[in-house]
Design an enzyme around this catalytic site. Structure first.
Site, PDB file in Angstrom:
ATOM      1  N   CYS A 298     -36.847  19.071-102.158  1.00 34.59           N
ATOM      2  CA  CYS A 298     -37.312  17.820-101.709  1.00 34.59           C
ATOM      3  C   CYS A 298     -36.829  17.580-100.193  1.00 34.59           C
ATOM      4  O   CYS A 298     -37.658  17.442 -99.399  1.00 34.59           O
ATOM      5  CB  CYS A 298     -36.831  16.711-102.617  1.00 34.59           C
ATOM      6  SG  CYS A 298     -37.381  17.029-104.315  1.00 34.59           S
ATOM      7  N   ARG A 299     -35.505  17.921 -99.965  1.00 32.56           N
ATOM      8  CA  ARG A 299     -35.167  17.675 -98.510  1.00 32.56           C
ATOM      9  C   ARG A 299     -35.671  18.494 -97.628  1.00 32.56           C
ATOM     10  O   ARG A 299     -35.633  18.214 -96.564  1.00 32.56           O
ATOM     11  CB  ARG A 299     -33.539  17.470 -98.810  1.00 32.56           C
ATOM     12  CG  ARG A 299     -32.999  16.693 -99.751  1.00 32.56           C
ATOM     13  CD  ARG A 299     -33.088  15.152 -99.103  1.00 32.56           C
ATOM     14  NE  ARG A 299     -32.423  14.726 -98.139  1.00 32.56           N
ATOM     15  CZ  ARG A 299     -31.206  14.356 -98.101  1.00 32.56           C
ATOM     16  NH1 ARG A 299     -30.383  14.508 -99.182  1.00 32.56           N
ATOM     17  NH2 ARG A 299     -30.742  14.030 -97.184  1.00 32.56           N
TER      18      ARG A 299
END
Length: 395
Positions: A298-299
């Protein structure tokens, strides 16, 4: 929704049951640069997609012979010892093929090359893979250049970077379109049904497995191509039966996808504790992005979303971030560090949040793109796929 993913790269087999007139198929193999002691002949039935070993042989002085009986043309994979990947693939369009395999001098676990003799279909399959992979490498390189320039531009403003990124993305899109057209042309001209299905599966597996803007063939295109192959090779039982199986899979996939359905509404608190509802975004195109500070993919995806938001926010594009965090400090720090300048909500219940069963996802990052009327028009958009979708909406 990702399109049909029903064949793995390089390990596709079409098997059917027609009559008892089986034909013997022999592979005479020679392998160099290996310490392997055993060779295996594998088949992967279309019904289960699970590899099935149909024969094995000791490797003596670098040579081996593998045999099996087959009812019709199919793809066979050759595996050495316990290696994770097949080292070659052939088609049984002739009773006997000669196969030469050269394992890597630096990495003997991977094949450096293989050559097939006496099998036109096998040679055509190898030629297709080499041409496809060469085109795919160009596409990957173009996409990576765009990503690198975008990352550099996010760190330090680079004059003219936006136009260069746009040009690179357009080039990647053109290369992807050319690769799709190349594959469809090869499928249509193939003189062997197993080869046609291999090429179709090779493309779909690659397109579904990349976030590079390579579009999978949609379900109608897949069925149309299989129809053509069926008409061309009416006696091939496995191809004839494949259409029905795929139609059933399509129906099941359509039942699972969110595309075309109204987005379920929910209300969660934002970083200040104020309740925010999804319905409050009606009238805009909104990306509902499910993520978490602890989720590395996600990051890694956040810079792509930031770039899309900055480019299209003035045109009516909004984002609602929904975090599956359970620690408020980690959540808020990630928002600040990743420069996520859009509405963020979370009940800090991690996987116990009611939005998880509501949207029926089993992993993150996951997102849905909703139109101004509240209907979901895309899901799972990552990398250049998000940019391409938004570019089509906001020309």
């Amino acid at each position: 929704m990702k399109q049909l993913l029903w064949m793995a790269i390089g390990v596709v087999i079409l098997a059917g049951c027609k009559d008892d007139h089986k034909k013997l198929f022999t592979v005479n193999g020679n392998v160099v640069n290996t310490q392997a002691k055993k060779a295996y002949l594998e088949e992967v039935p279309v019904a289960s997609m699970q590899p099935v070993i149909v024969d094995s042989a000791d490797i003596g002085n670098g040579t081996f012979t593998l045999k099996t009986e087959a009812l019709e043309d199919a793809i066979y994979n050759i595996r050495l010892d316990e290696l994770d990947f097949p080292v070659a693939s052939v088609i049984n369009d002739v009773p006997e093929v000669d196969l030469s395999i050269t394992m890597g001098s630096k990495n003997p676990q991977l094949p450096e090359k293989f050559d097939v003799k006496n099998s036109p279909a096998s040679e055509a399959m190898k030629t297709f893979m080499l041409a496809f992979n060469e085109k795919m490498i160009r596409l990957v390189n173009t996409a990576h250049k765009a990503d690198s320039l975008r990352a550099a531009n996010n760190l330090k403003a680079i004059k003219g970077a936006d136009s260069s990124i746009t040009a690179l993305r357009q080039t990647a899109k053109q290369e992807g379109t050319a690769l799709k057209e190349f594959t469809v042309g090869e499928i249509k001209k193939a003189v062997n049904p197993a080869l046609s299905m291999f090429e179709l599966g090779y493309y779909q597996s690659t397109a579904n497995g990349q976030g590079l803007g390579l579009d999978p063939l949609d379900n109608k295109q897949v069925i149309a191509l299989i129809d053509e192959v069926t008409k061309k090779f009416p006696n091939h039982v496995a191809v004839a039966g494949l259409k029905l199986n795929l139609q059933q899979e399509i129906q099941a996939a359509e039942d699972r996808t969110w595309i075309g359905k109204q987005a379920p509404d929910f209300t969660l608190p934002d970083v200040s504790g104020k309740p925010v509802s999804l319905n409050s975004f009606k009238g805009q195109y909104v990306l509902v992005d499910f993520w978490a500070s602890w989720c590395r993919p996600c990051r890694a995806e956040n810079p792509n979303i930031v770039a899309a938001f900055n480019k299209y926010k003035s045109k009516g594009f909004a984002i609602l971030g929904v975090s599956l965090d359970d620690d408020a400090t980690s959540w808020k720090n990630a928002i600040q560090n990743d420069k996520l300048a859009w509405t963020q909500v979370s009940d800090l219940k991690k996987w116990e949040s009611p939005v998880v069963p509501m949207y029926k996802f089993g992993g993150i990052p996951f997102n849905v793109l909703i139109d101004p009327q509240g209907k979901i028009i895309a899901e799972g958009l990552r990398g250049i796929d998000l940019e391409n979708k938004l570019a089509a909406i906001f020309p």
